[in-house]
Design a protein around this motif. Structure first.
Motif, PDB file in Angstrom:
ATOM      1  N   ILE A 122      -8.734  -0.332  -4.939  1.00  0.00           N
ATOM      2  CA  ILE A 122      -8.903   0.590  -4.236  1.00  0.00           C
ATOM      3  C   ILE A 122      -8.174   0.995  -3.067  1.00  0.00           C
ATOM      4  CG2 ILE A 122      -9.860   1.290  -6.571  1.00  0.00           C
ATOM      5  CD1 ILE A 122     -12.276   1.349  -4.860  1.00  0.00           C
ATOM      6  N   VAL A 123      -7.524   2.297  -2.573  1.00  0.00           N
ATOM      7  CA  VAL A 123      -7.166   2.472  -1.231  1.00  0.00           C
ATOM      8  C   VAL A 123      -8.190   3.597  -1.498  1.00  0.00           C
ATOM      9  CG1 VAL A 123      -5.878   3.294   0.567  1.00  0.00           C
ATOM     10  CG2 VAL A 123      -5.466   0.845  -1.006  1.00  0.00           C
ATOM     11  N   GLU A 124      -9.214   3.832  -0.282  1.00  0.00           N
ATOM     12  CA  GLU A 124      -9.437   5.215  -0.174  1.00  0.00           C
ATOM     13  C   GLU A 124      -8.988   5.555   1.606  1.00  0.00           C
ATOM     14  OE1 GLU A 124     -14.087   7.219   1.660  1.00  0.00           O
ATOM     15  OE2 GLU A 124     -13.386   4.834   1.766  1.00  0.00           O
ATOM     16  N   ALA A 125      -8.426   6.608   1.096  1.00  0.00           N
ATOM     17  CA  ALA A 125      -7.759   7.970   2.183  1.00  0.00           C
ATOM     18  C   ALA A 125      -7.899   9.357   1.987  1.00  0.00           C
ATOM     19  CB  ALA A 125      -6.023   8.330   1.457  1.00  0.00           C
ATOM     20  N   MET A 126      -8.845   9.820   3.184  1.00  0.00           N
ATOM     21  CA  MET A 126      -9.368  10.705   3.265  1.00  0.00           C
ATOM     22  C   MET A 126     -10.378  12.013   1.522  1.00  0.00           C
ATOM     23  SD  MET A 126      -5.673  13.431   4.336  1.00  0.00           S
ATOM     24  CE  MET A 126      -6.693  14.610   3.755  1.00  0.00           C
ATOM     25  N   LYS A 127     -11.466  10.978   2.264  1.00  0.00           N
ATOM     26  CA  LYS A 127     -12.133  10.952   0.368  1.00  0.00           C
ATOM     27  C   LYS A 127     -12.133   9.856  -0.337  1.00  0.00           C
ATOM     28  CE  LYS A 127     -15.074  11.285   4.227  1.00  0.00           C
ATOM     29  NZ  LYS A 127     -16.030   9.718   4.892  1.00  0.00           N
ATOM     30  N   PRO A 154      -9.046  -1.998   7.006  1.00  0.00           N
ATOM     31  CA  PRO A 154      -8.100  -0.249   7.606  1.00  0.00           C
ATOM     32  C   PRO A 154      -6.137  -0.840   6.836  1.00  0.00           C
ATOM     33  CG  PRO A 154      -9.213  -0.813   9.280  1.00  0.00           C
ATOM     34  CD  PRO A 154      -9.885  -1.830   8.464  1.00  0.00           C
ATOM     35  N   VAL A 155      -6.288   0.067   6.011  1.00  0.00           N
ATOM     36  CA  VAL A 155      -4.507  -1.056   5.510  1.00  0.00           C
ATOM     37  C   VAL A 155      -3.831   0.146   5.901  1.00  0.00           C
ATOM     38  CG1 VAL A 155      -5.434  -1.665   3.596  1.00  0.00           C
ATOM     39  CG2 VAL A 155      -5.353   0.585   3.196  1.00  0.00           C
ATOM     40  N   GLU A 156      -1.899  -0.355   5.932  1.00  0.00           N
ATOM     41  CA  GLU A 156      -1.712   0.880   7.000  1.00  0.00           C
ATOM     42  C   GLU A 156      -0.327   0.920   5.449  1.00  0.00           C
ATOM     43  OE1 GLU A 156      -0.832   2.409   9.935  1.00  0.00           O
ATOM     44  OE2 GLU A 156      -2.807   1.034  10.525  1.00  0.00           O
ATOM     45  N   SER A 179       0.585  -0.732  -0.443  1.00  0.00           N
ATOM     46  CA  SER A 179       0.306  -0.097   0.011  1.00  0.00           C
ATOM     47  C   SER A 179       0.617   1.291  -0.159  1.00  0.00           C
ATOM     48  CB  SER A 179      -0.588   0.087   1.352  1.00  0.00           C
ATOM     49  OG  SER A 179      -1.598   1.106   1.281  1.00  0.00           O
ATOM     50  N   PRO A 180       0.259   2.516  -0.625  1.00  0.00           N
ATOM     51  CA  PRO A 180       1.442   3.064  -0.528  1.00  0.00           C
ATOM     52  C   PRO A 180       0.461   3.938   0.339  1.00  0.00           C
ATOM     53  CG  PRO A 180      -0.380   3.320  -2.763  1.00  0.00           C
ATOM     54  CD  PRO A 180      -0.355   2.131  -2.247  1.00  0.00           C
ATOM     55  N   MET A 181      -0.560   4.045   0.781  1.00  0.00           N
ATOM     56  CA  MET A 181      -1.133   4.989   1.756  1.00  0.00           C
ATOM     57  C   MET A 181      -1.523   4.423   2.647  1.00  0.00           C
ATOM     58  SD  MET A 181      -3.648   6.222  -0.334  1.00  0.00           S
ATOM     59  CE  MET A 181      -2.673   6.338  -2.311  1.00  0.00           C
ATOM     60  N   VAL A 182      -1.972   4.957   4.120  1.00  0.00           N
ATOM     61  CA  VAL A 182      -2.608   4.719   4.768  1.00  0.00           C
ATOM     62  C   VAL A 182      -4.233   4.817   4.223  1.00  0.00           C
ATOM     63  CG1 VAL A 182      -3.482   4.871   7.142  1.00  0.00           C
ATOM     64  CG2 VAL A 182      -1.294   5.394   6.865  1.00  0.00           C
ATOM     65  N   GLY A 183      -5.694   3.912   4.801  1.00  0.00           N
ATOM     66  CA  GLY A 183      -5.869   4.533   4.616  1.00  0.00           C
ATOM     67  C   GLY A 183      -7.229   2.493   4.841  1.00  0.00           C
ATOM     68  N   THR A 184      -8.685   2.901   3.295  1.00  0.00           N
ATOM     69  CA  THR A 184      -9.888   1.799   3.511  1.00  0.00           C
ATOM     70  C   THR A 184      -9.140   1.350   2.631  1.00  0.00           C
ATOM     71  OG1 THR A 184     -10.830   3.118   5.784  1.00  0.00           O
ATOM     72  CG2 THR A 184     -11.516   0.755   4.289  1.00  0.00           C
ATOM     73  N   ALA A 185      -8.963  -0.214   2.070  1.00  0.00           N
ATOM     74  CA  ALA A 185      -8.926  -0.680   1.189  1.00  0.00           C
ATOM     75  C   ALA A 185     -10.121  -1.667   0.736  1.00  0.00           C
ATOM     76  CB  ALA A 185      -8.426  -1.980   1.712  1.00  0.00           C
ATOM     77  N   TYR A 186     -10.665  -1.190  -0.675  1.00  0.00           N
ATOM     78  CA  TYR A 186     -12.251  -1.992  -1.401  1.00  0.00           C
ATOM     79  C   TYR A 186     -11.613  -3.129  -2.363  1.00  0.00           C
ATOM     80  CZ  TYR A 186     -14.542   1.403   1.603  1.00  0.00           C
ATOM     81  OH  TYR A 186     -14.358   2.109   3.103  1.00  0.00           O
TER      82      TYR A 186
END
Length: 149
Positions: free
Chosen positions: A110-115, A138-140, A78-85
């Protein structure tokens, strides 16, 4: 009781400046308490694996354990912190599933980060052999997401 509105405002400003969640002032029989709701950042706690009963077995040599720890070394991270879908929207078919043939550049999840929905694409073509996250998880940053062989 007469309320000193200016004092209440000053106390409220102090809450914001100091980061406190509550201030209480007492003057004789008069007491003023100003508080604000503090929203804590979500805490992500990884669940510990369930204990497993194991019969006594010979201890494996350290060399034998090395390949298992290296099993997902080629995973896309993951290139970012977020939520994986795993799909474009709830109820839709997943972008890809284990065993799917994928081409370089295909969206895998997809990784959702800050909408913002950020597509995570296949770095190379091949077969999706492991999906290491679940839908809505959630992913780190730098967490392994999937493996393509």
């Amino acid at each position: 009781m007469k309320i000193d509105v200016d004092m209440v405002r000053q106390l409220a400003e102090m809450l914001g400046e100091t980061g406190l969640s509550e201030i209480e002032v007492e003057d004789g029989d008069r007491k003023i308490k100003v508080s604000r709701a503090v929203t804590a950042a979500p805490v992500h706690v990884a669940a510990a694996p369930a204990p497993v009963a194991v019969a006594a077995a010979p201890v494996a040599a350290p060399e034998a354990a090395a390949p298992a720890a290296d099993a997902h070394s080629n995973a896309t991270k993951s290139p970012m912190v977020g939520t994986a879908y795993l799909a474009a929207e709830p109820g839709a078919a997943p972008f890809a599933s284990v065993g799917s043939k994928v081409a370089a550049g295909d969206t895998i999840l997809i990784v959702e980060a800050m909408k913002v929905m950020n597509p995570i694409t296949a770095p190379n073509g091949g077969t999706l052999t492991h999906m290491l996250v679940e839908n809505g998880q959630p992913v780190e940053f730098d967490q392994p997401l999937f493996v393509i062989a």
